[in-house]
Design an enzyme around this catalytic site. Structure first.
Site, PDB file in Angstrom:
ATOM      1  N   LYS A  77       6.620  -8.075   9.478  1.00 15.09           N
ATOM      2  CA  LYS A  77       6.065  -9.105   8.045  1.00 15.09           C
ATOM      3  C   LYS A  77       6.765  -9.627   8.039  1.00 15.09           C
ATOM      4  CE  LYS A  77       3.532  -6.991   4.482  1.00 15.09           C
ATOM      5  NZ  LYS A  77       2.317  -7.554   5.630  1.00 15.09           N
ATOM      6  N   HIS A 152      -4.922   4.671  11.791  1.00 12.03           N
ATOM      7  CA  HIS A 152      -3.736   4.467  10.756  1.00 12.03           C
ATOM      8  C   HIS A 152      -2.768   5.223  11.134  1.00 12.03           C
ATOM      9  CE1 HIS A 152      -5.017   0.358   8.972  1.00 12.03           C
ATOM     10  NE2 HIS A 152      -5.540   0.845  10.174  1.00 12.03           N
ATOM     11  N   GLU A 171       4.379   1.425  10.626  1.00 14.21           N
ATOM     12  CA  GLU A 171       2.405   1.179  10.802  1.00 14.21           C
ATOM     13  C   GLU A 171       2.504   1.456  11.709  1.00 14.21           C
ATOM     14  OE1 GLU A 171      -0.500   0.031   7.985  1.00 14.21           O
ATOM     15  OE2 GLU A 171      -0.352  -1.300   9.281  1.00 14.21           O
ATOM     16  N   ILE A 185     -11.861 -10.477  14.611  1.00 12.18           N
ATOM     17  CA  ILE A 185     -12.890 -11.672  13.731  1.00 12.18           C
ATOM     18  C   ILE A 185     -13.124 -11.760  12.306  1.00 12.18           C
ATOM     19  CG2 ILE A 185     -15.087 -13.048  14.520  1.00 12.18           C
ATOM     20  CD1 ILE A 185     -14.668 -12.120  17.365  1.00 12.18           C
ATOM     21  N   HIS A 187     -11.141 -10.388  10.273  1.00  7.50           N
ATOM     22  CA  HIS A 187     -10.155 -11.286   9.684  1.00  7.50           C
ATOM     23  C   HIS A 187     -10.171 -12.897   9.339  1.00  7.50           C
ATOM     24  CE1 HIS A 187      -5.522 -11.210   8.942  1.00  7.50           C
ATOM     25  NE2 HIS A 187      -5.700 -10.466   8.260  1.00  7.50           N
TER      26      HIS A 187
HETATM   27  P1  0O2 Z   1      -1.879  -7.306   8.282  1.00 10.34           P
HETATM   28  O1  0O2 Z   1      -2.011  -9.182   7.658  1.00 10.34           O
HETATM   29  O2  0O2 Z   1      -3.466  -6.865   8.993  1.00 10.34           O
HETATM   30  O3  0O2 Z   1      -0.949  -6.997   7.752  1.00 10.34           O
HETATM   31  P2  0O2 Z   1      -3.509   2.236   0.851  1.00 10.34           P
HETATM   32  O4  0O2 Z   1      -2.795   1.441  -0.048  1.00 10.34           O
HETATM   33  O5  0O2 Z   1      -3.071   2.901   2.002  1.00 10.34           O
HETATM   34  O6  0O2 Z   1      -4.455   2.320   0.314  1.00 10.34           O
HETATM   35  P3  0O2 Z   1      -3.582  -0.080   2.482  1.00 10.34           P
HETATM   36  O7  0O2 Z   1      -1.755  -0.022   1.888  1.00 10.34           O
HETATM   37  O8  0O2 Z   1      -4.128  -1.097   2.370  1.00 10.34           O
HETATM   38  O9  0O2 Z   1      -4.294   0.708   1.642  1.00 10.34           O
HETATM   39  O10 0O2 Z   1      -3.604   0.295   3.567  1.00 10.34           O
HETATM   40  P4  0O2 Z   1      -4.577   1.066   4.789  1.00 10.34           P
HETATM   41  O11 0O2 Z   1      -5.905   0.000   4.456  1.00 10.34           O
HETATM   42  O12 0O2 Z   1      -5.000   1.708   5.191  1.00 10.34           O
HETATM   43  O13 0O2 Z   1      -4.477  -0.523   6.212  1.00 10.34           O
HETATM   44  C1  0O2 Z   1      -4.190  -1.992   6.116  1.00 10.34           C
HETATM   45  C2  0O2 Z   1      -4.183  -2.520   6.766  1.00 10.34           C
HETATM   46  O14 0O2 Z   1      -5.134  -2.374   7.751  1.00 10.34           O
HETATM   47  C3  0O2 Z   1      -4.498  -3.966   6.918  1.00 10.34           C
HETATM   48  O15 0O2 Z   1      -3.070  -4.567   6.583  1.00 10.34           O
HETATM   49  C4  0O2 Z   1      -5.246  -4.658   8.055  1.00 10.34           C
HETATM   50  O16 0O2 Z   1      -4.608  -5.062   9.077  1.00 10.34           O
HETATM   51  C5  0O2 Z   1      -6.113  -3.342   8.321  1.00 10.34           C
HETATM   52  N1  0O2 Z   1      -7.125  -3.598   7.421  1.00 10.34           N
HETATM   53  C6  0O2 Z   1      -8.469  -2.465   6.550  1.00 10.34           C
HETATM   54  N2  0O2 Z   1      -8.652  -2.927   5.923  1.00 10.34           N
HETATM   55  C7  0O2 Z   1      -9.547  -3.693   6.868  1.00 10.34           C
HETATM   56  C8  0O2 Z   1     -11.229  -5.167   7.082  1.00 10.34           C
HETATM   57  O17 0O2 Z   1     -11.704  -4.250   5.828  1.00 10.34           O
HETATM   58  N3  0O2 Z   1     -10.886  -4.774   7.773  1.00 10.34           N
HETATM   59  C9  0O2 Z   1      -9.646  -6.228   8.615  1.00 10.34           C
HETATM   60  N4  0O2 Z   1      -9.502  -6.544   9.864  1.00 10.34           N
HETATM   61  N5  0O2 Z   1      -8.346  -5.419   8.700  1.00 10.34           N
HETATM   62  C10 0O2 Z   1      -8.263  -4.115   7.755  1.00 10.34           C
HETATM   63  P5  0O2 Z   1      -3.139  -5.875   5.305  1.00 10.34           P
HETATM   64  O18 0O2 Z   1      -1.592  -5.380   5.275  1.00 10.34           O
HETATM   65  O19 0O2 Z   1      -4.283  -6.177   4.577  1.00 10.34           O
HETATM   66  O20 0O2 Z   1      -2.906  -6.958   5.979  1.00 10.34           O
END
Ligand code: 0O2
Length: 230
Positions: A77, A152, A171, A185, A187
Site C-alpha cells: 500500500k 479474501h 491480504e 472495471i 473499480h
Molecule cells: P484497494 O485499492 O483495492 O486496496 P472489513 O473491514 O473487513 O469489513 P474491508 O477492510 O473493506 O472490510 O475489507 P474487504 O471488504 O474484505 O476487502 C477490501 C478490498 O476488497 C478492497 O480494498 C478492494 O480491493 C476489494 N473490494 C471490496 N469490495 C469491492 C467492490 O465492491 N468492488 C471492487 N472492485 N473491489 C472491492 P480497498 O482498500 O477498498 O481498495
C-alpha cells in the site's frame, strides 16, 4: 523502481530530511528507519507467500499437467493510502499504528481459470501450519451488495530475518479471471472522481456481475465434464 532501489533511495534521502529538521533529528531518523524496516518486513512476507504459491502451481503442473494459477500480482500500500486510512480511522500517523491497525498493507491478488482452483488454493494457504489465518471471507458464496466476488484471506506470515522471526499480515485476494475483469472495471468506474454513480448504474454493474458469475459456473461445469470424461 524495484524494491532495492526503493530502499536505497529512502536511505539516501535520510541525511537531507534530518538536516532540514535539526530539532527532531534523532526522532525523525528513528521513525524513518522503523518505516523502512516495516516495508522490508511486508515485502518479505509477500515474497514468502508468492514463493509458496509458485511451488503449489508447479507441483500441480507436474502431477496434473495444468496450472491452477493464471497470474499473481502484489503490491505494498502506498504511504499516501496508509496515511489516508489511518486518518479515516482517527489514528495518529505512526509506523506502529499502521502495523497494528492496517491488515492490508501487503496485498497479493491471485487469478485462476476456474472457481474450483480458488478453493484448492485457499485450502492450501489456510492449512499451512506456520501461516496464521486472521480473516477469511468468501465473497463468492456470499457476494457483496455491489456484486463483487472474490475469496479474501488475511494471513500472518512468518519472516525469518537475520536475528529473529517476525510475523506480518498479508491480504490475499483469490478470484477467477472473470471476477477480476468485473472488479477491475468496476473499480476504475467508481473511483474516477468525475463520475457520479447513480443507483441505476450500481444496479447495472451488479447485473453484469451476475451474468459473469453465470459464465464462470458454466465454464466450471464444462471443465468438470471434460475432466470426468478424461
Ligand atoms: P484497494 O485499492 O483495492 O486496496 P472489513 O473491514 O473487513 O469489513 P474491508 O477492510 O473493506 O472490510 O475489507 P474487504 O471488504 O474484505 O476487502 C477490501 C478490498 O476488497 C478492497 O480494498 C478492494 O480491493 C476489494 N473490494 C471490496 N469490495 C469491492 C467492490 O465492491 N468492488 C471492487 N472492485 N473491489 C472491492 P480497498 O482498500 O477498498 O481498495
Amino acid at each position: 523502481m524495484n524494491d532495492i532501489d526503493f530502499y536505497i533511495e529512502g536511505i539516501q534521502q535520510l541525511p537531507a530530511i534530518v538536516e532540514k529538521n535539526p530539532k527532531n533529528q534523532e526522532k525523525l531518523a528513528e521513525a524513518f528507519m522503523e518505516f523502512m524496516q516495516l516495508c522490508h518486513l511486508y515485502e518479505s512476507a509477500i515474497e514468502v507467500v508468492k514463493t509458496y504459491l509458485g511451488i503449489l502451481d508447479s507441483e500441480f503442473n507436474m502431477k496434473f499437467q495444468r496450472n491452477p494459477i493464471h497470474n499473481i500480482e502484489s503490491r505494498l500500500k502506498s504511504a499516501e493510502s496508509i496515511m489516508n486510512k489511518l486518518q479515516k480511522k482517527g489514528l495518529a500517523i505512526t509506523p506502529d499504528n499502521a502495523r497494528k491497525n492496517l491488515l492490508d498493507i501487503a496485498g497479493i491478488r491471485v487469478t485462476c481459470s476456474f472457481i474450483s482452483d480458488i478453493y484448492v488454493l485457499a485450502e492450501m494457504l489456510t492449512h499451512r501450519d506456520d501461516f496464521v489465518v486472521i480473516k477469511q471471507k468468501d465473497y463468492i458464496k456470499h457476494p457483496k451488495p455491489s456484486g463483487y466476488r472474490s475469496y479474501h484471506l488475511i494471513i500472518n506470515v512468518p519472516v525469518y530475518l537475520a536475528a529473529q522471526k517476525k510475523y506480518a499480515p498479508v491480504e490475499i485476494q483469490i478470484r477467477t479471471l472473470a471476477m477480476d475483469f468485473w472488479a477491475s472495471i468496476e473499480h476504475q468506474l467508481k473511483y474516477k472522481p468525475s463520475t457520479a454513480i447513480t443507483p441505476e448504474i450500481s444496479e447495472e454493474l451488479r447485473i453484469c456481475a451476475e451474468q459473469i458469475a453465470e459464465t464462470d459456473m458454466q465454464m466450471q461445469k464444462i471443465y468438470s465434464e471434460i475432466n470426468n470424461l478424461g
